[in-house]
Every structure is written in C-alpha cells, then in structure tokens.
Design a protein around this motif. Structure first.
Motif, mmCIF file in Angstrom:
data_model
loop_
_atom_site.group_PDB
_atom_site.id
_atom_site.type_symbol
_atom_site.label_atom_id
_atom_site.label_comp_id
_atom_site.label_asym_id
_atom_site.label_seq_id
_atom_site.Cartn_x
_atom_site.Cartn_y
_atom_site.Cartn_z
ATOM 1 N N LEU A 1 105.644 -134.672 28.598
ATOM 2 C CA LEU A 1 104.732 -135.922 29.218
ATOM 3 C C LEU A 1 104.523 -136.860 27.916
ATOM 4 O O LEU A 1 104.020 -137.948 28.351
ATOM 5 N N ASN A 2 104.780 -136.610 26.988
ATOM 6 C CA ASN A 2 104.233 -137.490 25.629
ATOM 7 C C ASN A 2 104.997 -137.757 24.779
ATOM 8 O O ASN A 2 104.510 -138.225 23.665
ATOM 9 N N GLN A 3 106.384 -137.675 25.180
ATOM 10 C CA GLN A 3 107.391 -137.789 24.184
ATOM 11 C C GLN A 3 107.395 -138.998 23.217
ATOM 12 O O GLN A 3 107.686 -139.250 22.175
ATOM 13 N N HIS A 4 107.159 -140.025 24.053
ATOM 14 C CA HIS A 4 107.255 -141.610 23.433
ATOM 15 C C HIS A 4 105.774 -141.645 22.784
ATOM 16 O O HIS A 4 105.868 -142.484 22.069
ATOM 17 N N ASP A 5 104.813 -141.256 23.519
ATOM 18 C CA ASP A 5 103.488 -141.317 22.719
ATOM 19 C C ASP A 5 103.273 -140.826 21.501
ATOM 20 O O ASP A 5 102.842 -141.342 20.625
ATOM 21 N N LEU A 6 104.001 -139.495 21.343
ATOM 22 C CA LEU A 6 104.165 -138.809 20.067
ATOM 23 C C LEU A 6 104.666 -139.746 19.014
ATOM 24 O O LEU A 6 104.254 -139.898 17.759
ATOM 25 N N LYS A 7 105.594 -140.509 19.325
ATOM 26 C CA LYS A 7 106.450 -141.319 18.304
ATOM 27 C C LYS A 7 105.484 -142.654 18.051
ATOM 28 O O LYS A 7 105.506 -142.930 16.764
ATOM 29 N N LEU A 8 104.704 -143.044 18.925
ATOM 30 C CA LEU A 8 103.983 -144.035 18.639
ATOM 31 C C LEU A 8 102.838 -143.821 17.826
ATOM 32 O O LEU A 8 102.332 -144.477 17.115
ATOM 33 N N TYR A 9 102.359 -142.438 18.310
ATOM 34 C CA TYR A 9 101.374 -141.961 17.420
ATOM 35 C C TYR A 9 101.578 -141.773 15.795
ATOM 36 O O TYR A 9 100.654 -142.119 14.969
ATOM 37 N N GLU A 10 102.741 -141.333 15.611
ATOM 38 C CA GLU A 10 103.164 -141.101 14.288
ATOM 39 C C GLU A 10 103.125 -142.883 13.463
ATOM 40 O O GLU A 10 102.734 -142.910 12.397
ATOM 41 N N VAL A 11 103.466 -143.462 14.293
ATOM 42 C CA VAL A 11 103.557 -145.060 13.747
ATOM 43 C C VAL A 11 102.121 -145.405 13.331
ATOM 44 O O VAL A 11 101.914 -145.889 12.530
ATOM 45 N N ALA A 12 101.274 -145.347 14.404
ATOM 46 C CA ALA A 12 99.876 -145.295 14.146
ATOM 47 C C ALA A 12 99.109 -144.878 13.225
ATOM 48 O O ALA A 12 98.147 -145.578 12.502
ATOM 49 N N ARG A 13 99.382 -143.698 12.878
ATOM 50 C CA ARG A 13 99.001 -143.036 11.684
ATOM 51 C C ARG A 13 99.407 -143.857 10.397
ATOM 52 O O ARG A 13 98.630 -144.017 9.324
ATOM 53 N N LYS A 14 100.494 -144.292 10.407
ATOM 54 C CA LYS A 14 100.928 -145.101 9.114
ATOM 55 C C LYS A 14 100.353 -146.555 9.155
ATOM 56 O O LYS A 14 99.921 -146.823 8.142
ATOM 57 N N ILE A 15 100.268 -146.973 10.505
ATOM 58 C CA ILE A 15 99.169 -148.238 10.452
ATOM 59 C C ILE A 15 97.920 -148.076 9.803
ATOM 60 O O ILE A 15 97.382 -149.001 9.194
ATOM 61 N N PHE A 16 97.381 -146.951 10.328
ATOM 62 C CA PHE A 16 95.890 -146.732 9.890
ATOM 63 C C PHE A 16 95.990 -146.665 8.314
ATOM 64 O O PHE A 16 95.065 -147.176 7.703
ATOM 65 N N GLU A 17 96.763 -145.953 7.855
ATOM 66 C CA GLU A 17 96.800 -145.684 6.357
ATOM 67 C C GLU A 17 96.883 -147.314 5.607
ATOM 68 O O GLU A 17 96.270 -147.546 4.670
ATOM 69 N N GLU A 18 98.029 -147.889 6.378
ATOM 70 C CA GLU A 18 98.240 -149.270 5.547
ATOM 71 C C GLU A 18 97.162 -150.258 5.846
ATOM 72 O O GLU A 18 96.657 -151.153 4.783
ATOM 73 N N GLN A 19 96.401 -150.136 6.817
ATOM 74 C CA GLN A 19 95.474 -150.994 6.964
ATOM 75 C C GLN A 19 94.078 -150.581 5.975
ATOM 76 O O GLN A 19 93.178 -151.421 5.692
ATOM 77 N N GLY A 20 94.171 -149.191 5.913
ATOM 78 C CA GLY A 20 93.101 -149.004 4.945
ATOM 79 C C GLY A 20 93.158 -149.519 3.331
ATOM 80 O O GLY A 20 92.279 -149.758 2.737
ATOM 81 N N LYS A 21 94.376 -149.579 3.157
ATOM 82 C CA LYS A 21 94.722 -150.123 1.661
ATOM 83 C C LYS A 21 94.574 -151.786 1.788
ATOM 84 O O LYS A 21 93.790 -152.264 1.115
ATOM 85 N N TRP A 22 95.024 -152.378 2.801
ATOM 86 C CA TRP A 22 94.782 -153.730 3.158
ATOM 87 C C TRP A 22 93.208 -154.043 3.031
ATOM 88 O O TRP A 22 92.725 -155.166 2.500
ATOM 89 N N LEU A 23 92.349 -153.250 3.583
ATOM 90 C CA LEU A 23 90.719 -153.446 3.486
ATOM 91 C C LEU A 23 90.132 -153.089 2.027
ATOM 92 O O LEU A 23 89.057 -153.159 2.110
ATOM 93 N N GLY A 24 90.813 -152.495 1.267
ATOM 94 C CA GLY A 24 90.475 -152.001 0.001
ATOM 95 C C GLY A 24 89.761 -150.602 0.006
ATOM 96 O O GLY A 24 88.847 -150.437 -0.921
ATOM 97 N N LEU A 25 90.236 -149.806 0.961
ATOM 98 C CA LEU A 25 89.491 -148.624 1.361
ATOM 99 C C LEU A 25 90.394 -147.500 0.775
ATOM 100 O O LEU A 25 90.069 -146.092 1.113
ATOM 101 N N ARG A 26 91.550 -147.784 0.129
ATOM 102 C CA ARG A 26 92.564 -146.621 -0.160
ATOM 103 C C ARG A 26 92.584 -146.667 -1.749
ATOM 104 O O ARG A 26 92.784 -147.929 -2.174
#
Length: 266
Positions: free
Chosen positions: A241-266
């Motif tokens: 039921l979540n196979q496509h959302d699981l792929k998107l969530y992995e992308v979201a985790r990477k976006i979260f990390e990149e945004q932390g760097k962009w915000l100067g928090l990494r």
C-alpha cells in the motif's frame, strides 16, 4: 506555493498528513504560541473573517474563524477572500492540491510539512481508529479495507486520488518537495522544529524555551509505532500500500539533510 521568501505578503502553508502523530499539533502550537502567528481555523458558528480568541496552555491566542480542512471548506474560504485578510499568517489543511487554490501572485504560500515513515503512519491511523475502544478490527482487515489510503503522500501531492501510480508520480512529488517545501520529519522532531525556527526567522532564547515547553506538553501523545514482522502478511500488505510513498520518503530524508546544511545546522 514556494520555499523561498519573496515578500511581506507571504502566508505559511502547513500540509497536515493524517497519521503523522502529535508533531503536527506541536508545529501549529509553536506557530501560535511561540511565534505569535495568526492562522485560519473555525472555532464557532457562523463562519466569518472575524478574529476569535481561544484558550491555549500559555494563555489565549487569536485565530480567524474560517475552516480550511476540506475542499468545500477551501472553496468557501476563497469566496470569503480569506487570503486577503490583513492579519492572516498561516493556513493549514490535509488537502494539499486544493489548498494551493487559496494563494495568489500577491499572496504566495511558504510550504512546510511534517512527514512520517509511510508504514508507521498507516499503523498509527489504525491505532487512532481503535484508541479507547475494544479492538474489533484487526490490522490486516483494516489494511484490506483501506486502499483509498494507499500512497497518500504521492497521491495528494500530485492530485491523483485514484487509479495507478508510477515512478513518474514519485518523481513529480519529489520535485514538489525539493523545490517548494520545508521538509520536517517526525523521526527528528526537535531538530525539525529548529529547522522551522531558523527558516522562518524566529530564533530567540524565548522561542527555544517555548518550543521545549510545547514539546513537553505533547510528550505522552506521540506513541512509538511497532511494525509487524517483516515475514507477516500484515507487513507485506503495508509495503504494497505504500511502495511509492516509501520511495518518496527516502527522497524526503535526503531533502531534510540538505536543508539542514542550507540552514547552517549541519
């Protein structure tokens, strides 16, 4: 709807994902009580553009008495011209695509959302349905009857509420999150709130203390989710039921990390 601030008329747009846990309530309380923002939410009849005070943990907060939960609510908010309200700071809804209708070239939305692991989110929905009651429906029964909830993140971001999904829909949803959203994750709740504080420019000793207090007030409501065994039929159905959302969530985790760097928090 966009990520970067473009002017004084920008409105914060919070996409609420059902089953994301107490962090969505925490985020709204932080905006209300720590950042002193005014959001649209109906608290009494009749619905109107009037300002209404509601009691919160640390005193009263003011809201605009207009509901934006459902597509019909959003249509009514358009007719009331909610977006032009001089005191409006924030709109929140579970309906992303329809919520975007509210924004204009002169009142653009700054998109933020709390995301949760898709399989945990679906189990949380099941637990919420049975909370305080004798368990009458098994998780497997619930999953078999919940096809309308499959891949909710991808479906709602791309406005494909039914029918088949493909990698192109995952890519489209990922592009929306990457280009337009401040992505927060329930797995990193405290860090996510710091992301929001930094991004929206509300950093202060007072706001940090306020966020800690609100987190503590919700500490008992965000229960840990235990997923079924990977060899079980329930797990197989959850994954399906979540196979496509699981792929998107992995992308979201990477976006979260990149945004932390962009915000100067990494």
């Amino acid at each position: 709807v966009h990520l970067k601030h473009t002017g004084g008329n920008d409105i914060i747009f919070v996409w609420l994902l059902p089953g994301a846990g107490s962090m969505t309530a925490v985020l709204l309380d932080v905006f209300d009580q720590c950042f002193n923002l005014i959001r649209a939410t109906k608290v009494e009849d009749p619905e109107s553009l009037d300002m209404v005070s509601i009691a919160k943990n640390n005193g009263n907060v003011r809201v605009i008495n207009v509901e934006t939960s459902t597509p019909s609510n959003i249509e009514n908010a358009q007719q009331l011209n909610l977006i032009e309200h001089p005191n409006l700071d924030l709109i929140h809804t579970a309906n992303f695509y329809e919520g975007c209708w509210l924004f204009t070239n002169t009142h653009r939305g700054r998109f933020v959302t709390f995301l949760r692991h898709p399989m945990e989110r679906m189990v949380a929905l099941y637990n919420d349905m049975n909370f305080g009651e004798e368990m009458q429906v098994s998780l497997l029964q619930f999953l078999r009857e919940t096809n309308s909830e499959d891949n909710r993140m991808v479906r709602y971001l791309t406005n494909v509420k039914s029918g088949p999904l493909g990698q192109n829909h995952v890519d489209m949803a990922a592009e929306i999150l990457s280009r337009k959203a401040l992505v927060l994750l329930t797995d990193f709740d405290e860090i996510s709130l710091i992301h929001a504080e930094k991004y929206f420019g509300f950093e202060s000793k007072r706001s940090g203390l306020c966020m800690g207090r609100i987190m503590a007030s919700h500490s008992g409501s965000n229960k840990d989710i235990i997923l079924p065994s990977t060899e079980s039929e329930e797990y197989t159905k959850l994954f399906s039921l979540n196979q496509h959302d699981l792929k998107l969530y992995e992308v979201a985790r990477k976006i979260f990390e990149e945004q932390g760097k962009w915000l100067g928090l990494r």
